[in-house]
Design a protein around this motif. Structure first.
Motif, PDB file in Angstrom:
ATOM      1  N   ALA A   1      -1.492  81.293 -10.854  1.00 53.92           N
ATOM      2  CA  ALA A   1      -0.438  81.200 -11.877  1.00 53.92           C
ATOM      3  C   ALA A   1       0.763  81.988 -11.369  1.00 53.92           C
ATOM      4  N   SER A   2       1.931  81.545 -11.772  1.00 56.55           N
ATOM      5  CA  SER A   2       3.171  82.133 -11.251  1.00 56.55           C
ATOM      6  C   SER A   2       3.847  83.045 -12.258  1.00 56.55           C
ATOM      7  N   VAL A   3       4.641  83.974 -11.700  1.00 58.24           N
ATOM      8  CA  VAL A   3       5.537  84.780 -12.540  1.00 58.24           C
ATOM      9  C   VAL A   3       6.941  84.686 -11.956  1.00 58.24           C
ATOM     10  N   GLY A   4       7.929  84.819 -12.840  1.00 59.31           N
ATOM     11  CA  GLY A   4       9.325  84.779 -12.409  1.00 59.31           C
ATOM     12  C   GLY A   4       9.782  86.144 -11.915  1.00 59.31           C
ATOM     13  N   LYS A   5      11.057  86.259 -11.644  1.00 59.57           N
ATOM     14  CA  LYS A   5      11.627  87.527 -11.154  1.00 59.57           C
ATOM     15  C   LYS A   5      11.427  88.654 -12.174  1.00 59.57           C
ATOM     16  N   ASP A   6      11.372  88.289 -13.457  1.00 60.84           N
ATOM     17  CA  ASP A   6      11.160  89.291 -14.520  1.00 60.84           C
ATOM     18  C   ASP A   6       9.667  89.633 -14.690  1.00 60.84           C
ATOM     19  N   LEU A   7       8.835  89.054 -13.813  1.00 56.91           N
ATOM     20  CA  LEU A   7       7.373  89.263 -13.806  1.00 56.91           C
ATOM     21  C   LEU A   7       6.665  88.632 -15.009  1.00 56.91           C
ATOM     22  N   LYS A   8       7.396  87.839 -15.764  1.00 58.57           N
ATOM     23  CA  LYS A   8       6.757  87.148 -16.891  1.00 58.57           C
ATOM     24  C   LYS A   8       6.193  85.813 -16.420  1.00 58.57           C
ATOM     25  N   TYR A   9       5.150  85.397 -17.077  1.00 57.87           N
ATOM     26  CA  TYR A   9       4.471  84.137 -16.756  1.00 57.87           C
ATOM     27  C   TYR A   9       5.464  82.977 -16.719  1.00 57.87           C
ATOM     28  N   ALA A  10       5.431  82.234 -15.620  1.00 61.46           N
ATOM     29  CA  ALA A  10       6.292  81.057 -15.465  1.00 61.46           C
ATOM     30  C   ALA A  10       5.380  79.839 -15.316  1.00 61.46           C
ATOM     31  N   PRO A  11       5.201  79.056 -16.402  1.00 61.00           N
ATOM     32  CA  PRO A  11       4.228  77.951 -16.368  1.00 61.00           C
ATOM     33  C   PRO A  11       4.549  76.896 -15.316  1.00 61.00           C
ATOM     34  N   GLU A  12       3.499  76.380 -14.691  1.00 60.68           N
ATOM     35  CA  GLU A  12       3.626  75.226 -13.800  1.00 60.68           C
ATOM     36  C   GLU A  12       3.379  74.009 -14.697  1.00 60.68           C
ATOM     37  N   LYS A  13       4.465  73.299 -14.995  1.00 57.16           N
ATOM     38  CA  LYS A  13       4.378  72.306 -16.078  1.00 57.16           C
ATOM     39  C   LYS A  13       3.677  71.005 -15.704  1.00 57.16           C
ATOM     40  N   GLU A  14       3.768  70.620 -14.425  1.00 58.48           N
ATOM     41  CA  GLU A  14       3.218  69.309 -14.084  1.00 58.48           C
ATOM     42  C   GLU A  14       1.703  69.299 -13.879  1.00 58.48           C
ATOM     43  N   LYS A  15       1.252  70.197 -12.998  1.00 62.00           N
ATOM     44  CA  LYS A  15      -0.171  70.156 -12.633  1.00 62.00           C
ATOM     45  C   LYS A  15      -1.014  71.170 -13.381  1.00 62.00           C
ATOM     46  N   GLY A  16      -0.345  72.085 -14.088  1.00 67.38           N
ATOM     47  CA  GLY A  16      -1.081  73.126 -14.766  1.00 67.38           C
ATOM     48  C   GLY A  16      -1.357  74.304 -13.846  1.00 67.38           C
ATOM     49  N   ASP A  17      -1.851  75.382 -14.413  1.00 65.35           N
ATOM     50  CA  ASP A  17      -2.169  76.597 -13.657  1.00 65.35           C
ATOM     51  C   ASP A  17      -3.292  77.331 -14.394  1.00 65.35           C
ATOM     52  N   ALA A  18      -3.594  78.545 -13.986  1.00 64.70           N
ATOM     53  CA  ALA A  18      -4.736  79.265 -14.581  1.00 64.70           C
ATOM     54  C   ALA A  18      -4.538  79.483 -16.088  1.00 64.70           C
ATOM     55  N   VAL A  19      -3.339  79.883 -16.467  1.00 66.76           N
ATOM     56  CA  VAL A  19      -3.095  80.177 -17.886  1.00 66.76           C
ATOM     57  C   VAL A  19      -3.176  78.882 -18.713  1.00 66.76           C
ATOM     58  N   TYR A  20      -2.658  77.821 -18.143  1.00 65.15           N
ATOM     59  CA  TYR A  20      -2.753  76.506 -18.792  1.00 65.15           C
ATOM     60  C   TYR A  20      -4.222  76.124 -18.993  1.00 65.15           C
TER      61      TYR A  20
END
Ligand SMILES: [Zn+2]
Length: 252
Positions: A72-91
């Motif tokens: 799962a990804s985070v942005g520059k602010d270290l907040k969760y940045a969802p991967e919208k197409e394929k999904g990620d761990a949080v999804y």
């Protein structure tokens, strides 16, 4: 060969040790009724038994779609940045929780597979190498080992965080390991268990940011690295185990 190594490096979350220790810690904090129900759906196996299942089945046609979920990804602010197409761990976690909230409405195999998703993905989202930081290179090679750490070999930093650091210094059984690191007070446990997967992503990203000061491309990293990395790795495994228990207790 290079492409193969990149593929391998991003293929797995925690190794067997990491995932099973996390599940063992979760098991220690499951309410008796939740444990009983979860094990029933797992065909009378424990949460530890299926902790690594998602890694074992991600290559199959049936479960290929879950392959992007291990990070799962985070942005520059270290907040969760969802991967919208394929999904990620949080999804994957949120979707499983939504389905399992009405677990009585679903057939047994749906309940079973969604429990397996939770057992694994809560672990993966706590793995330093599986938190993808915007603008950071996390798949460089290092020269790992030397001294007491043998063999010394070139590997991707990802695999050092996932597996090699743990394997270089911990030979305990899963149960022993869980017992060693699962020693916080009730109050501390309660605090760690509170929150949502999105909030945990931020918490993990902040704590694991230090990884970028600990290893650099091409560098030899050995005992000093392991000494510094293990407290972070063990904190992440502990938090993952406690939060996995919190989710399962809330659902079952
Ligand atoms: Zn994984």
């Amino acid at each position: 060969m290079f492409a193969f190594m990149i593929l391998c490096a991003s293929a797995f979350g925690w190794g067997r040790e990491g995932h099973e220790v996390i599940a063992k810690i979760a098991e220690r904090h499951l309410e008796p009724s939740a444990k009983k129900k979860v094990e029933k759906y797992l065909g009378n196996r424990s949460v530890v038994y299926y902790a690594k299942w998602m890694d074992d089945y991600r290559h199959t046609d049936e479960y290929k779609f879950t392959s992007p979920w291990h990070v799962a990804s985070v942005g520059k602010d270290l907040k969760y940045a969802p991967e919208k197409e394929k999904g990620d761990a949080v999804y994957g976690i949120n979707q499983a929780m939504e389905i399992l909230r009405d677990y009585r409405e679903h057939d047994d195999s749906t309940v079973c597979v969604n429990i397996k998703y939770l057992l694994h993905l809560v672990g993966d989202m706590h793995c330093p190498a599986h938190i993808k930081y915007e603008g950071r290179d996390q798949s460089f090679k290092v020269d790992f080992g030397g001294g007491y750490i043998k063999p010394r070999k070139e590997m991707n930093i990802h695999s050092v965080w996932d597996m090699a650091a743990i394997q270089s210094c911990r030979i305990w059984s899963v149960g022993d390991y869980a017992q060693e690191i699962d020693r916080l007070s009730r109050k501390e446990v309660k605090e760690i268990m509170s929150g949502t997967p999105e909030e945990w992503m931020y918490d993990n990203a902040v704590r694991c940011l230090v990884q970028f000061d600990m290893a650099f491309p091409g560098e030899n990293i050995a005992q000093d690295f392991v000494n510094a990395a293990m407290p972070l790795i063990e904190t992440q495994m502990l938090y993952a185990g406690l939060r996995l228990a919190a989710i399962l207790n809330s659902l079952f």
